[in-house]
Scaffold this motif. Structure first.
Motif, mmCIF file in Angstrom:
data_model
loop_
_atom_site.group_PDB
_atom_site.id
_atom_site.type_symbol
_atom_site.label_atom_id
_atom_site.label_comp_id
_atom_site.label_asym_id
_atom_site.label_seq_id
_atom_site.Cartn_x
_atom_site.Cartn_y
_atom_site.Cartn_z
ATOM 1 N N LYS A 170 0.328 7.709 -6.436
ATOM 2 C CA LYS A 170 -0.622 7.448 -5.362
ATOM 3 C C LYS A 170 -0.500 6.016 -4.836
ATOM 4 O O LYS A 170 -0.442 5.077 -5.621
ATOM 5 N N HIS A 171 -0.439 5.866 -3.518
ATOM 6 C CA HIS A 171 -0.331 4.571 -2.835
ATOM 7 C C HIS A 171 0.893 3.777 -3.298
ATOM 8 O O HIS A 171 0.831 2.569 -3.489
ATOM 9 N N ASP A 172 2.010 4.447 -3.459
ATOM 10 C CA ASP A 172 3.247 3.832 -3.950
ATOM 11 C C ASP A 172 3.732 2.752 -2.975
ATOM 12 O O ASP A 172 4.066 3.051 -1.836
ATOM 13 N N PRO A 173 3.793 1.486 -3.412
ATOM 14 C CA PRO A 173 4.215 0.400 -2.521
ATOM 15 C C PRO A 173 5.712 0.077 -2.588
ATOM 16 O O PRO A 173 6.179 -0.816 -1.897
ATOM 17 N N HIS A 204 0.816 -1.213 0.000
ATOM 18 C CA HIS A 204 0.000 0.000 0.000
ATOM 19 C C HIS A 204 0.852 1.266 0.000
ATOM 20 O O HIS A 204 1.470 1.565 -0.996
ATOM 21 N N ASP A 205 0.925 2.020 1.101
ATOM 22 C CA ASP A 205 1.677 3.280 1.167
ATOM 23 C C ASP A 205 3.006 3.051 1.886
ATOM 24 O O ASP A 205 3.037 2.887 3.104
ATOM 25 N N SER A 206 4.108 3.089 1.146
ATOM 26 C CA SER A 206 5.403 2.919 1.797
ATOM 27 C C SER A 206 5.820 4.239 2.442
ATOM 28 O O SER A 206 5.462 5.322 1.983
ATOM 29 N N ALA A 207 6.582 4.122 3.538
ATOM 30 C CA ALA A 207 6.965 5.310 4.287
ATOM 31 C C ALA A 207 8.191 5.033 5.138
ATOM 32 O O ALA A 207 8.614 3.888 5.302
ATOM 33 N N GLN A 250 5.988 9.874 3.518
ATOM 34 C CA GLN A 250 5.491 8.800 2.668
ATOM 35 C C GLN A 250 6.162 8.918 1.300
ATOM 36 O O GLN A 250 6.379 10.028 0.792
ATOM 37 N N GLU A 251 6.484 7.792 0.715
ATOM 38 C CA GLU A 251 7.181 7.763 -0.571
ATOM 39 C C GLU A 251 6.377 8.438 -1.680
ATOM 40 O O GLU A 251 6.949 9.073 -2.567
ATOM 41 N N GLU A 252 5.058 8.364 -1.616
ATOM 42 C CA GLU A 252 4.235 8.947 -2.676
ATOM 43 C C GLU A 252 4.421 10.454 -2.790
ATOM 44 O O GLU A 252 4.163 11.042 -3.838
ATOM 45 N N ARG A 253 4.899 11.112 -1.741
ATOM 46 C CA ARG A 253 5.142 12.555 -1.793
ATOM 47 C C ARG A 253 6.313 12.889 -2.716
ATOM 48 O O ARG A 253 6.396 13.992 -3.244
#
Length: 56
Positions: free
Chosen positions: A36-39, A11-14, A28-31
């Motif tokens: 969106k919802h970068d795994p 889901h959301d990697s961080a 969060q990696e998606e930033r």
């Protein structure tokens, strides 16, 4: 104690940096990837946390 927490591949990697019980940085990696919802593995988030904490 310094802890680098990583959540990846679902889901959301961080990443988060905690020093002596205080949250110093978290991202969060998606930033960074704008996906969106970068795994994927949060390499950019880890770099950000370490840089913000003064370790990179």
């Amino acid at each position: 104690m310094k802890i680098l927490g990583i959540s990846a591949f679902y889901h959301d990697s961080a990443a988060a940096l905690v020093i002596d019980g205080q949250i110093v940085a978290a991202a969060q990696e998606e930033r960074f990837t704008r996906k969106k919802h970068d795994p994927s593995f949060p390499a950019n988030a880890v770099t950000y946390c370490l840089h913000y904490g003064g370790y990179a």
